[in-house]
Design a protein around this motif. Structure first.
Motif, PDB file in Angstrom:
ATOM      1  N   GLY A 194       0.834  -1.153  -0.015  1.00 50.81           N
ATOM      2  CA  GLY A 194       0.022  -0.060   0.015  1.00 50.81           C
ATOM      3  C   GLY A 194       0.849   1.247  -0.094  1.00 50.81           C
ATOM      4  N   ASP A 195       2.130   1.032  -0.470  1.00 50.41           N
ATOM      5  CA  ASP A 195       3.057   2.275  -0.663  1.00 50.41           C
ATOM      6  C   ASP A 195       2.831   2.969  -2.095  1.00 50.41           C
ATOM      7  OD1 ASP A 195       5.084   4.003  -0.753  1.00 50.41           O
ATOM      8  OD2 ASP A 195       6.535   2.668   0.065  1.00 50.41           O
ATOM      9  N   SER A 196       2.002   4.221  -2.154  1.00 48.94           N
ATOM     10  CA  SER A 196       1.451   4.987  -3.150  1.00 48.94           C
ATOM     11  C   SER A 196       2.765   5.548  -3.881  1.00 48.94           C
ATOM     12  CB  SER A 196       0.571   5.822  -2.591  1.00 48.94           C
ATOM     13  OG  SER A 196       0.768   6.947  -1.807  1.00 48.94           O
ATOM     14  N   GLU A 197       3.752   6.085  -2.683  1.00 51.59           N
ATOM     15  CA  GLU A 197       4.686   6.818  -3.394  1.00 51.59           C
ATOM     16  C   GLU A 197       5.864   6.001  -3.895  1.00 51.59           C
ATOM     17  OE1 GLU A 197       8.525   9.637  -1.645  1.00 51.59           O
ATOM     18  OE2 GLU A 197       6.852   9.441  -0.198  1.00 51.59           O
ATOM     19  N   GLY A 198       6.262   4.601  -3.439  1.00 58.27           N
ATOM     20  CA  GLY A 198       6.779   3.763  -4.255  1.00 58.27           C
ATOM     21  C   GLY A 198       6.240   3.225  -5.385  1.00 58.27           C
ATOM     22  N   TRP A 199       4.897   3.137  -5.499  1.00 56.26           N
ATOM     23  CA  TRP A 199       4.300   2.810  -6.631  1.00 56.26           C
ATOM     24  C   TRP A 199       4.320   3.579  -7.628  1.00 56.26           C
ATOM     25  CZ3 TRP A 199       1.143  -1.283  -8.458  1.00 56.26           C
ATOM     26  CH2 TRP A 199       0.100  -0.605  -9.485  1.00 56.26           C
ATOM     27  N   GLU A 200       4.152   4.977  -7.253  1.00 62.51           N
ATOM     28  CA  GLU A 200       4.192   6.044  -8.199  1.00 62.51           C
ATOM     29  C   GLU A 200       5.632   6.181  -8.803  1.00 62.51           C
ATOM     30  OE1 GLU A 200       3.398   9.397  -5.796  1.00 62.51           O
ATOM     31  OE2 GLU A 200       1.525   8.902  -5.379  1.00 62.51           O
ATOM     32  N   ASP A 201       6.647   6.151  -8.091  1.00 64.45           N
ATOM     33  CA  ASP A 201       8.078   6.175  -8.584  1.00 64.45           C
ATOM     34  C   ASP A 201       8.519   5.077  -9.536  1.00 64.45           C
ATOM     35  OD1 ASP A 201       8.216   8.653  -7.336  1.00 64.45           O
ATOM     36  OD2 ASP A 201       9.504   7.813  -5.520  1.00 64.45           O
ATOM     37  N   THR A 202       7.899   3.839  -9.306  1.00 61.61           N
ATOM     38  CA  THR A 202       8.265   2.683 -10.012  1.00 61.61           C
ATOM     39  C   THR A 202       7.337   2.638 -11.399  1.00 61.61           C
ATOM     40  OG1 THR A 202       8.674   1.341  -8.022  1.00 61.61           O
ATOM     41  CG2 THR A 202       8.558   0.234  -9.983  1.00 61.61           C
ATOM     42  N   ILE A 203       6.533   3.299 -11.264  1.00 65.92           N
ATOM     43  CA  ILE A 203       5.490   3.287 -12.842  1.00 65.92           C
ATOM     44  C   ILE A 203       6.310   4.320 -13.656  1.00 65.92           C
ATOM     45  CG2 ILE A 203       3.490   4.685 -13.754  1.00 65.92           C
ATOM     46  CD1 ILE A 203       2.661   2.149 -12.895  1.00 65.92           C
ATOM     47  N   TYR A 204       7.006   5.438 -12.948  1.00 72.91           N
ATOM     48  CA  TYR A 204       7.889   6.482 -13.808  1.00 72.91           C
ATOM     49  C   TYR A 204       8.741   5.951 -14.114  1.00 72.91           C
ATOM     50  CZ  TYR A 204      10.021  10.992 -14.391  1.00 72.91           C
ATOM     51  OH  TYR A 204      10.404  12.050 -15.168  1.00 72.91           O
ATOM     52  N   ASP A 205       9.682   4.865 -13.497  1.00 72.87           N
ATOM     53  CA  ASP A 205      10.734   4.145 -13.939  1.00 72.87           C
ATOM     54  C   ASP A 205      10.393   3.447 -15.092  1.00 72.87           C
ATOM     55  OD1 ASP A 205      12.418   5.159 -11.748  1.00 72.87           O
ATOM     56  OD2 ASP A 205      11.805   3.378 -10.503  1.00 72.87           O
ATOM     57  N   LEU A 206       9.365   2.756 -15.143  1.00 75.64           N
ATOM     58  CA  LEU A 206       8.968   1.658 -16.360  1.00 75.64           C
ATOM     59  C   LEU A 206       8.754   2.546 -17.465  1.00 75.64           C
ATOM     60  CD1 LEU A 206       6.689  -0.845 -14.437  1.00 75.64           C
ATOM     61  CD2 LEU A 206       8.370  -1.365 -16.034  1.00 75.64           C
ATOM     62  N   ALA A 207       8.010   3.889 -17.288  1.00 72.83           N
ATOM     63  CA  ALA A 207       8.093   4.748 -18.576  1.00 72.83           C
ATOM     64  C   ALA A 207       9.468   5.008 -19.179  1.00 72.83           C
ATOM     65  CB  ALA A 207       7.386   5.868 -18.174  1.00 72.83           C
ATOM     66  N   GLU A 208      10.315   5.245 -18.103  1.00 70.74           N
ATOM     67  CA  GLU A 208      11.729   5.572 -18.825  1.00 70.74           C
ATOM     68  C   GLU A 208      12.380   4.550 -19.597  1.00 70.74           C
ATOM     69  OE1 GLU A 208      13.571   8.970 -15.935  1.00 70.74           O
ATOM     70  OE2 GLU A 208      13.486   6.952 -14.952  1.00 70.74           O
ATOM     71  N   ILE A 209      12.025   3.112 -18.826  1.00 67.98           N
ATOM     72  CA  ILE A 209      12.810   2.181 -19.584  1.00 67.98           C
ATOM     73  C   ILE A 209      12.083   2.024 -21.037  1.00 67.98           C
ATOM     74  CG2 ILE A 209      12.477  -0.463 -19.656  1.00 67.98           C
ATOM     75  CD1 ILE A 209      14.316   0.344 -17.870  1.00 67.98           C
ATOM     76  N   TYR A 210      10.787   2.273 -21.198  1.00 67.39           N
ATOM     77  CA  TYR A 210      10.131   2.262 -22.677  1.00 67.39           C
ATOM     78  C   TYR A 210      10.699   3.172 -23.442  1.00 67.39           C
ATOM     79  CZ  TYR A 210       7.086  -1.513 -20.812  1.00 67.39           C
ATOM     80  OH  TYR A 210       6.305  -2.657 -20.561  1.00 67.39           O
ATOM     81  N   GLU A 211      10.957   4.572 -22.690  1.00 67.29           N
ATOM     82  CA  GLU A 211      11.551   5.566 -23.540  1.00 67.29           C
ATOM     83  C   GLU A 211      12.788   5.413 -24.175  1.00 67.29           C
ATOM     84  OE1 GLU A 211      11.594  10.551 -23.489  1.00 67.29           O
ATOM     85  OE2 GLU A 211      11.160   9.292 -21.590  1.00 67.29           O
ATOM     86  N   ASP A 212      13.510   4.852 -22.888  1.00 68.35           N
ATOM     87  CA  ASP A 212      15.152   4.355 -23.423  1.00 68.35           C
ATOM     88  C   ASP A 212      15.060   3.511 -24.535  1.00 68.35           C
ATOM     89  OD1 ASP A 212      15.962   5.948 -21.581  1.00 68.35           O
ATOM     90  OD2 ASP A 212      16.557   4.287 -20.096  1.00 68.35           O
ATOM     91  N   GLN A 213      14.103   2.740 -24.937  1.00 68.32           N
ATOM     92  CA  GLN A 213      14.015   1.731 -26.127  1.00 68.32           C
ATOM     93  C   GLN A 213      13.340   2.478 -27.463  1.00 68.32           C
ATOM     94  OE1 GLN A 213      13.447  -2.466 -24.665  1.00 68.32           O
ATOM     95  NE2 GLN A 213      12.611  -1.316 -22.986  1.00 68.32           N
ATOM     96  N   GLY A 214      13.114   3.785 -27.168  1.00 66.28           N
ATOM     97  CA  GLY A 214      12.200   4.380 -28.331  1.00 66.28           C
ATOM     98  C   GLY A 214      10.789   3.712 -28.337  1.00 66.28           C
ATOM     99  N   GLN A 215      10.274   3.138 -27.453  1.00 63.91           N
ATOM    100  CA  GLN A 215       8.908   2.739 -27.336  1.00 63.91           C
ATOM    101  C   GLN A 215       8.137   3.690 -26.862  1.00 63.91           C
ATOM    102  OE1 GLN A 215       8.821  -1.220 -25.621  1.00 63.91           O
ATOM    103  NE2 GLN A 215      10.468  -1.921 -26.614  1.00 63.91           N
TER     104      GLN A 215
END
Length: 414
Positions: A229-250
């Protein structure tokens, strides 16, 4: 009663009760209780940040424990003194005291406390960027913890080794030790530390461009934060995943993740991270040539950064808006945003971005057909690129300046 008052931050009554207790133990001749009380009194003095001579209180307690031949009492006082010296940035004194503590626990054959002290001592060396000394202590702590099968000690030492190797650019070693720390924290049921280790490993794999492993670790972290139930950790990890896709040009994959992160940030109120999510979303839309969406995201990011007075981020948002307007051939809008960004870059002294922006301004004027106005911008850009030793930037700006000048002089001759 003293501990109750201390828990509420009521230091004055806590000191009063402890002082009375100290007088009673002195009359009774109970030196052990007196030493314990002196330590409590010293800790309150430190917490209250008063002007009392805390060192003398600790030293009196240390003398009593020495007289009583209470090795653990001595170790406790020396540890407290070391922590005090760290707060005062007296690292030499802190290291000396921790080494004395190590000798005491070695004499007591207390391997668990010895490993914990080695980790703390390693952190002191790491804070001073004495990395070899720090690694030596962490490795010894890990060896001891492994020998005595202390999962807690192994988790602590492994995580510290992972972090310091990562800071030194030693990715393989960092991943190995973080993975060991992850296993230990998982076995101990430390979900929050497990999630943190998963995110850190995700970042390391991302750095190595091992995007599959990075994504897997981030998703595991996401599930852990969801259970917690850690909303802050959830938020930051969602952001991390977005960066992964952007790194790959997706970018089409990245956009919904940035949007998800953004919605979470919006629900938790304004924050710099919200601005970052908006800016990255703007970048993803820009790469997909969704220019109106990009402008909207960058504009909202700009307003968020303004709320927090983040000048570098404000300048970047303005610069990227200029790029979007440039690609739409809205030259005056582009010029306006580049100019505002330039003012901020000049204020904060970011020479590279000053040169980039001058170059962009020059090319905007060139596209508008204002050749004479374009040349000074490109000349300034080339000069600054040269000053910051950016040979590629200098060469491009010089060629652009020469091209514009050639067109200009040809027009004059015709």
């Amino acid at each position: 009663m003293a501990m109750v008052h201390q828990g509420y931050g009521e230091y004055k009554p806590a000191v009063s009760y402890l002082t009375q207790a100290l007088q009673i133990f002195t009359r009774l001749g109970d030196d052990g209780a007196k030493a314990d009380t002196l330590c409590e009194l010293a800790s309150i003095y430190l917490a209250s940040e008063g002007t009392q001579d805390v060192t003398s209180v600790y030293l009196e307690a240390l003398q009593l424990y020495t007289t009583l031949d209470d090795a653990r009492g001595r170790a406790k006082v020396l540890t407290d003194l070391a922590k005090m010296y760290i707060r005062q940035r007296k690292y030499g004194e802190a290291i000396s005291h921790y080494n004395e503590v190590l000798e005491i626990y070695t004499g007591l054959d207390d391997s668990k406390e010895r490993a914990a002290t080695l980790c703390t001592l390693g952190s002191v060396y790491e804070d001073q960027e004495q990395h070899d000394e720090a690694i030596q202590r962490y490795l010894e702590a890990l060896r001891i913890s492994t020998t005595i099968r202390s999962l807690q000690g192994k988790a602590q030492a492994s995580s510290k080794l992972g972090r310091i190797y990562w800071s030194q650019g030693m990715c393989d070693e960092a991943i190995f030790h973080y993975s060991e720390g992850l296993k230990a924290n998982t076995s101990l049921g430390r979900s929050r530390l497990r999630a943190l280790s998963l995110r850190e490993l995700g970042e390391m794999y991302r750095h190595q461009r091992k995007y599959g492993e990075a994504t897997s670790h981030y998703r595991d972290a996401l599930e852990t934060y969801k259970v917690l139930g850690d909303s802050e950790g959830w938020e930051d990890t969602i952001y991390d995943l977005a960066e992964i896709y952007e790194d790959q040009g997706q970018n089409e994959e990245a956009s919904p993740h940035y949007s998800d992160a953004l919605q979470l940030y919006l629900s938790s109120g304004p924050s710099k991270r919200r601005g970052d999510a908006l800016a990255r979303l703007g970048g993803a839309y820009y790469d997909q040539e969704k220019y109106d969406d990009a402008i909207l995201s960058y504009s909202e990011a700009l307003n968020t950064y303004k709320d927090f007075g983040k000048s570098p981020e404000i300048a970047e948002a303005l610069y990227h808006m200029g790029e979007v307007y440039r690609d739409q051939e809205k030259h005056e809008d582009a010029f306006s945003h580049y100019s505002k960004a330039l003012q901020i870059y000049e204020t904060i002294g970011n020479s590279t971005r000053i040169a980039d922006t001058l170059q962009s301004l020059g090319m905007i004027r060139y596209k508008q057909g204002y050749l004479a106005r374009a040349i000074p911008f490109l000349e300034q850009a080339a000069t600054i690129f040269s000053q910051v030793d950016d040979r590629a930037g200098e060469r491009v700006a010089f060629i652009q300046r020469a091209t514009v000048a050639l067109f200009f002089y040809n027009l004059l001759d015709s």
